[in-house]
Design a protein around this motif. Structure first.
Motif, PDB file in Angstrom:
ATOM      1  N   PHE A   1       0.812  -1.219   0.000  1.00  0.00           N
ATOM      2  CA  PHE A   1       0.000   0.000   0.000  1.00  0.00           C
ATOM      3  C   PHE A   1       0.850   1.277   0.000  1.00  0.00           C
ATOM      4  O   PHE A   1       0.307   2.381   0.046  1.00  0.00           O
ATOM      5  N   MET A   2       2.191   1.136  -0.082  1.00  0.00           N
ATOM      6  CA  MET A   2       3.048   2.318  -0.014  1.00  0.00           C
ATOM      7  C   MET A   2       3.893   2.543  -1.261  1.00  0.00           C
ATOM      8  O   MET A   2       4.478   3.600  -1.431  1.00  0.00           O
ATOM      9  N   GLY A   3       4.037   1.557  -2.122  1.00  0.00           N
ATOM     10  CA  GLY A   3       4.848   1.736  -3.317  1.00  0.00           C
ATOM     11  C   GLY A   3       6.265   1.241  -3.121  1.00  0.00           C
ATOM     12  O   GLY A   3       6.801   1.240  -2.013  1.00  0.00           O
ATOM     13  N   LYS A   4       6.920   0.847  -4.217  1.00  0.00           N
ATOM     14  CA  LYS A   4       8.221   0.194  -4.136  1.00  0.00           C
ATOM     15  C   LYS A   4       9.344   1.131  -3.707  1.00  0.00           C
ATOM     16  O   LYS A   4      10.386   0.668  -3.236  1.00  0.00           O
ATOM     17  N   ASP A   5       9.168   2.440  -3.854  1.00  0.00           N
ATOM     18  CA  ASP A   5      10.227   3.380  -3.502  1.00  0.00           C
ATOM     19  C   ASP A   5      10.083   3.952  -2.098  1.00  0.00           C
ATOM     20  O   ASP A   5      10.835   4.856  -1.722  1.00  0.00           O
ATOM     21  N   THR A   6       9.125   3.464  -1.342  1.00  0.00           N
ATOM     22  CA  THR A   6       8.842   4.012  -0.020  1.00  0.00           C
ATOM     23  C   THR A   6       9.199   3.006   1.060  1.00  0.00           C
ATOM     24  O   THR A   6       8.917   1.821   0.945  1.00  0.00           O
ATOM     25  N   SER A   7       9.824   3.491   2.112  1.00  0.00           N
ATOM     26  CA  SER A   7      10.125   2.645   3.270  1.00  0.00           C
ATOM     27  C   SER A   7       9.817   3.415   4.545  1.00  0.00           C
ATOM     28  O   SER A   7       9.765   4.652   4.556  1.00  0.00           O
ATOM     29  N   ILE A   8       9.607   2.668   5.616  1.00  0.00           N
ATOM     30  CA  ILE A   8       9.397   3.252   6.943  1.00  0.00           C
ATOM     31  C   ILE A   8      10.411   2.628   7.888  1.00  0.00           C
ATOM     32  O   ILE A   8      10.876   1.510   7.681  1.00  0.00           O
ATOM     33  N   TRP A   9      10.762   3.350   8.933  1.00  0.00           N
ATOM     34  CA  TRP A   9      11.714   2.827   9.903  1.00  0.00           C
ATOM     35  C   TRP A   9      11.324   3.253  11.311  1.00  0.00           C
ATOM     36  O   TRP A   9      10.618   4.253  11.507  1.00  0.00           O
ATOM     37  N   GLY A  10      11.787   2.496  12.289  1.00  0.00           N
ATOM     38  CA  GLY A  10      11.556   2.837  13.687  1.00  0.00           C
ATOM     39  C   GLY A  10      12.678   2.281  14.541  1.00  0.00           C
ATOM     40  O   GLY A  10      13.204   1.198  14.282  1.00  0.00           O
ATOM     41  N   GLY A  11      13.081   3.035  15.575  1.00  0.00           N
ATOM     42  CA  GLY A  11      14.120   2.580  16.484  1.00  0.00           C
ATOM     43  C   GLY A  11      15.122   3.674  16.776  1.00  0.00           C
ATOM     44  O   GLY A  11      14.837   4.864  16.658  1.00  0.00           O
ATOM     45  N   GLN A  12      16.323   3.266  17.165  1.00  0.00           N
ATOM     46  CA  GLN A  12      17.404   4.199  17.495  1.00  0.00           C
ATOM     47  C   GLN A  12      18.418   4.194  16.366  1.00  0.00           C
ATOM     48  O   GLN A  12      18.885   3.141  15.936  1.00  0.00           O
ATOM     49  N   ARG A  13      18.784   5.396  15.887  1.00  0.00           N
ATOM     50  CA  ARG A  13      19.719   5.434  14.759  1.00  0.00           C
ATOM     51  C   ARG A  13      20.405   6.781  14.653  1.00  0.00           C
ATOM     52  O   ARG A  13      20.020   7.759  15.307  1.00  0.00           O
ATOM     53  N   TYR A  14      21.438   6.797  13.816  1.00  0.00           N
ATOM     54  CA  TYR A  14      22.044   8.041  13.341  1.00  0.00           C
ATOM     55  C   TYR A  14      21.420   8.316  11.979  1.00  0.00           C
ATOM     56  O   TYR A  14      21.712   7.606  11.011  1.00  0.00           O
ATOM     57  N   LEU A  15      20.616   9.335  11.873  1.00  0.00           N
ATOM     58  CA  LEU A  15      19.929   9.609  10.615  1.00  0.00           C
ATOM     59  C   LEU A  15      20.672  10.687   9.838  1.00  0.00           C
ATOM     60  O   LEU A  15      20.917  11.777  10.355  1.00  0.00           O
ATOM     61  N   ASN A  16      21.044  10.380   8.584  1.00  0.00           N
ATOM     62  CA  ASN A  16      21.631  11.346   7.652  1.00  0.00           C
ATOM     63  C   ASN A  16      22.868  12.042   8.217  1.00  0.00           C
ATOM     64  O   ASN A  16      22.920  13.264   8.346  1.00  0.00           O
ATOM     65  N   ARG A  17      23.885  11.254   8.521  1.00  0.00           N
ATOM     66  CA  ARG A  17      25.118  11.804   9.083  1.00  0.00           C
ATOM     67  C   ARG A  17      26.051  12.354   7.999  1.00  0.00           C
ATOM     68  O   ARG A  17      26.135  11.809   6.910  1.00  0.00           O
ATOM     69  N   ALA A  18      26.775  13.417   8.339  1.00  0.00           N
ATOM     70  CA  ALA A  18      27.841  13.947   7.491  1.00  0.00           C
ATOM     71  C   ALA A  18      28.903  14.550   8.398  1.00  0.00           C
ATOM     72  O   ALA A  18      28.585  15.196   9.405  1.00  0.00           O
ATOM     73  N   ALA A  19      30.184  14.337   8.045  1.00  0.00           N
ATOM     74  CA  ALA A  19      31.290  14.816   8.881  1.00  0.00           C
ATOM     75  C   ALA A  19      32.360  15.455   8.022  1.00  0.00           C
ATOM     76  O   ALA A  19      32.558  15.087   6.853  1.00  0.00           O
ATOM     77  N   GLY A  20      33.087  16.407   8.609  1.00  0.00           N
ATOM     78  CA  GLY A  20      34.216  17.025   7.938  1.00  0.00           C
ATOM     79  C   GLY A  20      35.310  16.012   7.667  1.00  0.00           C
ATOM     80  O   GLY A  20      35.532  15.082   8.447  1.00  0.00           O
ATOM     81  N   LEU A  21      36.029  16.185   6.570  1.00  0.00           N
ATOM     82  CA  LEU A  21      37.021  15.203   6.150  1.00  0.00           C
ATOM     83  C   LEU A  21      38.229  15.169   7.077  1.00  0.00           C
ATOM     84  O   LEU A  21      38.693  14.098   7.477  1.00  0.00           O
ATOM     85  N   LEU A  22      38.776  16.321   7.452  1.00  0.00           N
ATOM     86  CA  LEU A  22      39.988  16.363   8.254  1.00  0.00           C
ATOM     87  C   LEU A  22      39.716  16.682   9.719  1.00  0.00           C
ATOM     88  O   LEU A  22      40.421  16.200  10.602  1.00  0.00           O
ATOM     89  N   SER A  23      38.708  17.492  10.000  1.00  0.00           N
ATOM     90  CA  SER A  23      38.330  17.725  11.395  1.00  0.00           C
ATOM     91  C   SER A  23      37.697  16.478  11.990  1.00  0.00           C
ATOM     92  O   SER A  23      37.823  16.204  13.186  1.00  0.00           O
ATOM     93  N   GLY A  24      36.980  15.717  11.145  1.00  0.00           N
ATOM     94  CA  GLY A  24      36.291  14.522  11.623  1.00  0.00           C
ATOM     95  C   GLY A  24      35.031  14.809  12.397  1.00  0.00           C
ATOM     96  O   GLY A  24      34.372  13.881  12.884  1.00  0.00           O
ATOM     97  N   GLU A  25      34.627  16.065  12.498  1.00  0.00           N
ATOM     98  CA  GLU A  25      33.464  16.432  13.297  1.00  0.00           C
ATOM     99  C   GLU A  25      32.173  16.263  12.508  1.00  0.00           C
ATOM    100  O   GLU A  25      32.056  16.730  11.370  1.00  0.00           O
ATOM    101  N   TYR A  26      31.177  15.606  13.138  1.00  0.00           N
ATOM    102  CA  TYR A  26      29.859  15.487  12.527  1.00  0.00           C
ATOM    103  C   TYR A  26      29.136  16.826  12.641  1.00  0.00           C
ATOM    104  O   TYR A  26      28.952  17.357  13.733  1.00  0.00           O
TER     105      TYR A  26
END
Length: 423
Positions: free
Chosen positions: A131-156
């Motif tokens: 009922f949601m389509g092949k390109d759709t997903s749902i999630w639940g729980g504990q996670r790091y969502l959409n992380r990005a960090a500096g290359l040399l500083s290493g800071e998120y």
């Protein structure tokens, strides 16, 4: 009905149920195991030290991270079912992040409750639901969502770290999603407040918009905090990220601008137990980092980051931080690189911020590091590797040196061997 008939009926029911379950069983039942390890043997005047020399504050960019033995494993169970649905169960465990002691085999690790074994992520994602389509997903729980960090500083600088739920789909061929994530600032404390100051982030994102020179990612977060007065109970942040080549040359970069206010003061889109702040807390964040492929043997990583208050930031007026760093890397052969890291970091604020005055109001930090990574693959990101290094850190005065953990001096030399693996 006789007992034997009852038993036969029960067995028949069980068999029928088993057949029904088998018909909907997973057809692609797979396991994945990934991991990360960072083991840093480093010495300063013959002893281990509990400092990163300003690295988390964008003051240095060397290899002298704090953790002596950080170990991380991610286990993923993937299943695909007859009806087209699929499920991922992901668990990420971690040990030793932030611990600076060098432990022996006596079992003394159990006496220190810091940086012990922890479950950092545990979530289920479901997709392909009819009922949601092949390109759709749902999630639940504990996670790091959409992380990005500096290359040399290493800071998120971007993430939503906590417990929550969300939905991700495709809109016009681009990834789009919405999520709600919560985090309690005192969750890891031995003593906790009766009135929980729970943080909540409402996330919207839209990624992969082609703009000719690369693609753009858009993030927006509205944040709230419970049991705070009306001046400190919410905020919002937003970011735009350009994913492109290395400024028109061979390689790649991520370039981002982010804004945050109130609870979202910390780089706007960096949400977790560290979030919070009143409506006067306001920041602008700019970063650009990547790797240039210069030739068959030469590569260079770089990072430029600027993080500043528009009014106040972390309770400090006119706070400014920025760093410029480069890391040229030369492939000696397939299993050895020569690497140099050069960085300049700066911090300043209004007189009296965080109790500072005189020389402590403004600081300049230089960092020069030379290393010889020995690796199975001499690419810039070749791992696993064992990397002997010498890192020299120079502050403009003793006050600035003291802020980053240099005792009674304005300079320090760190000698170490950093071992790193990801898989």
């Amino acid at each position: 009905m006789r007992k034997v008939s009852l038993l036969a009926a029960a067995v028949a029911t069980a068999l029928a149920s088993g057949v029904a379950l088998a018909d909907n069983a997973d057809k692609n039942d797979g396991w994945e195991v990934h991991g990360y390890g960072s083991m840093n043997f480093r010495m300063v005047d013959g002893e281990t030290v509990d400092t990163e020399f300003g690295r988390p504050d964008y003051k240095t960019a060397g290899t002298h991270g704090q953790s002596t033995n950080q170990v991380e494993f991610t286990v993923k169970k993937h299943s695909t079912y007859d009806n087209g649905a699929w499920a991922d169960y992901v668990v990420r465990s971690e040990y030793g992040n932030g611990n600076s002691y060098a432990y022996t085999s006596s079992g003394s690790q159990k006496k220190n409750d810091e940086a012990q074994f922890e479950v950092k992520e545990a979530y289920v994602e479901l997709g392909g639901l009819s009922f949601m389509g092949k390109d759709t997903s749902i999630w639940g729980g504990q996670r790091y969502l959409n992380r990005a960090a500096g290359l040399l500083s290493g800071e998120y600088w971007k993430q939503s770290s906590g417990v929550g739920a969300g939905l991700q789909t495709k809109l016009n061929g681009h990834t789009a999603g919405a999520a709600i994530v919560v985090a309690d600032p005192d969750a890891g404390e031995a003593s906790r407040s009766d009135d929980r100051t729970t943080l909540t982030s409402y996330d919207l994102y839209y990624y992969g918009v082609d703009v000719g020179i690369g693609s753009l990612d858009f993030d927006f977060k509205y944040m709230e905090q419970a049991n705070k007065d009306s001046n400190s109970d919410d905020g919002f942040g937003a970011a735009i990220t350009l994913n492109s080549s290395y400024y028109g040359m061979d390689g790649w970069t991520q370039t981002a601008i982010a804004y945050g206010k109130g609870v979202a003061q910390n780089r706007g889109v960096n949400f977790g137990g560290w979030s919070g702040g009143d409506e006067n807390q306001e920041s602008i964040f700019l970063t650009s980092y990547g790797v240039m492929n210069i030739s068959d043997n030469w590569q260079m990583g770089s990072e430029l980051t600027y993080f500043a208050a528009l009014d106040q930031l972390f309770g400090a007026d006119d706070l400014k931080r920025y760093i410029a760093a480069v890391r040229p890397s030369y492939k000696v052969n397939e299993n050895m690189r020569l690497e140099t890291t050069l960085s300049y970091g700066h911090e300043e604020g209004a007189d009296g911020y965080w109790g500072r005055s005189g020389d402590a109001v403004e600081s300049d930090i230089w960092n020069v590091e030379v290393a010889v990574p020995l690796t199975v693959n001499a690419d810039f990101f070749g791992r696993p590797q064992i990397k002997p290094y010498i890192s020299y850190i120079k502050a403009d005065d003793k006050a600035s040196g003291g802020q980053i953990g240099i005792d009674n001096s304005d300079d320090e030399t760190v000698i170490g061997v950093h071992t790193e693996i990801w898989f």
